[in-house]
Design an enzyme around this catalytic site. Sequence first.
Site, PDB file in Angstrom:
ATOM      1  N   ASP A 307       0.858  -1.180   0.000  1.00 28.87           N
ATOM      2  CA  ASP A 307       0.000   0.000   0.000  1.00 28.87           C
ATOM      3  C   ASP A 307       0.902   1.240   0.000  1.00 28.87           C
ATOM      4  O   ASP A 307       2.127   1.145   0.080  1.00 28.87           O
ATOM      5  CB  ASP A 307      -0.942  -0.039   1.220  1.00 28.87           C
ATOM      6  CG  ASP A 307      -2.176   0.808   1.003  1.00 28.87           C
ATOM      7  OD1 ASP A 307      -3.220   0.529   1.613  1.00 28.87           O
ATOM      8  OD2 ASP A 307      -2.115   1.768   0.195  1.00 28.87           O
ATOM      9  N   GLU A 501     -10.687   6.852   4.480  1.00 27.75           N
ATOM     10  CA  GLU A 501      -9.676   6.250   5.341  1.00 27.75           C
ATOM     11  C   GLU A 501      -9.749   6.788   6.769  1.00 27.75           C
ATOM     12  O   GLU A 501     -10.841   7.023   7.292  1.00 27.75           O
ATOM     13  CB  GLU A 501      -8.290   6.436   4.707  1.00 27.75           C
ATOM     14  CG  GLU A 501      -8.221   5.817   3.298  1.00 27.75           C
ATOM     15  CD  GLU A 501      -6.827   5.710   2.753  1.00 27.75           C
ATOM     16  OE1 GLU A 501      -6.629   5.957   1.561  1.00 27.75           O
ATOM     17  OE2 GLU A 501      -5.905   5.340   3.511  1.00 27.75           O
TER      18      GLU A 501
END
Length: 609
Positions: A307, A501
């Site tokens: 990521d 997020e």
Amino acid sequence: MFLKSRATQLLTALLLTSAASAQAQDAVPYMDPKLPVEERVKDLLSRMSLEDKVGQMTQAERGNIKNLDDIGFYGFGSILSGGGSVPGDNSPEGWANMIDAFQRKALEAPLKIPMLYGIDAVHGHNNVYGATIFPHNIGLGATRDPELVKKIGAATAAEVYATGIRWTFSPCVCIARDERWGRTYESFGEDPEIATMMTSVIEGYQGDLGKPGTILATAKHYVGDGGTALDSSNTGNYSLDQGDTRISEEELRKIHLPPYKAAIEKGVGSIMASFSSFNGVKLHGHKYLLTDVLKNELGFKGFVISDWAGIDQISPDPAKNVREAINAGVDMVMEPNNYVRFTDTLTAEIKAGNIPMSRIDDAVSRILTQKFKLGLFENPFTDRSYFNQFGSQEHRDLARQAVRESLVLLKNEQVLPLKKDTARILVAGSNADDIGNQSGGWTMTWQGRSGDIIPGTTILQGIKSTVSASSKVDYVKWPEADEAKGYDLGIVVVGERPYAEGQGDKMDLSLGDGDRRAIQNVCAAMKCVVVVVSGRPQILTDDLPKMNALVAAWLPGSEGQGVADVLFGDFNFTGKLPISWPRNMDQLPINVGDKTYDPLFAYGFGLKY
Ligand code: GLC
């Protein structure tokens, strides 16, 4: 380190390259599409220098590439756009021109290995203006319709393909176990049965991989990202995102692993490692889970992508991070900040014998295999004939169907379906006329934002185009009591503003004061329907008695018309809750199967007309 040896290598290749050798290159086995992929990979690998291999394991971010010649010099395996990282001309043609320019640079390198461009197309091609924006996964989970979701994958793939991009970092198959998590809306639901069935979207994205209109999918974030403990992340107090999943391996396998098995069975080409940890060990450095379980036990043959600078979270030591991540099983590193340091460090770690060449060859082979399967060597540039599919009416109709099927009817005291010839309708609430709010995060920008940010229909516009010509529809965002007089019906559309997020981690999911006042004033004066537009359940227990009807609409995206289609009876409700709806915050986390389970509305609940 990398720089010097790469320069020498390229200079040598330059001297050797002549028209004849260029012609000869096209005749080399790896350039022959008639050969089996395994043979092409083996041949190409045998021709690659260490620098070529390191380059293929590097994914740079478009905004961070200062000199386009770096693309061929470093031989990037991939370039990405982070959320909102778009070319000045944010149209399909603008994207195609940018990416084709990158590709021409990539093909200047001696071995002519095409670059694979990746992006978060997570609910349509959501960074590009004019794309069809589909409901976020939480709404698709409510549909329980894997065939619909497969079609959405194919439609999204066509729009992504039209811009020259061949890889999406989607689907998120996270299992959201605590709706205080800011990524709950990226989850299909709290039980793995839904995410498992919705891996059908991978078949939509990848289709017959390599055929026109197909793109590589990514199952993410492996594994346990939706099961982190409160306050266990390094992103601050009261947070869950990127935290520590403190459960037994048995529970990890029962709750969080099933969708990855399904994704692998469906041939997913890549899997993204999670920022989170499993009992204190970062997934980005977790050899047992990334290699022993994912690659050996489950047989994953694609490649693992890290990521966003995720390997940097392993420790403060860049060399240790590279060493541990690659040895654990990361195959390509998403390196948005410093690809020079990364390529240098990886090269040095390999030369020091800290990473075996067998691991490097395995990683590069996995990456090349997907590139050959995609047909990237044969068709490295944008197929501009797909421009007409971008934001097409056919795709918008599909999105509208998805909106309809995502709606969940939670309460109805004989007020729904509404009559199209209702004389006077008052529409209220913060999310009735805001296409930005109804699309949520990952829309045009990483966090998304309120306002008229994309083409499409708001819920209010859908209501106006559905009622009869004689009906009068007024919109007042938060009406005072005296503004709520003289109407036959009230529709109050409430909910959340966009977020993504960790910025969406929230310890209070109550409705905002303005929306609560709108419910109070409208429902006190007339029959009222409350529609909740949000990425997760909202706490509304105290206001429920005031409502004659209650509908969960999640984050519908660009085609808000789908809400009115059902409210006014052209279609029935079919949606079921993909997540438990809590009575209050003290109940969280609350999930179907808990020993004590007493939500306001249970997982799987949904009424019909
Ligand atoms: C983000 C997200 C991930 C996304 C990646 C690239 O931080 O965690 O889901 O695919 O970075 O944008």
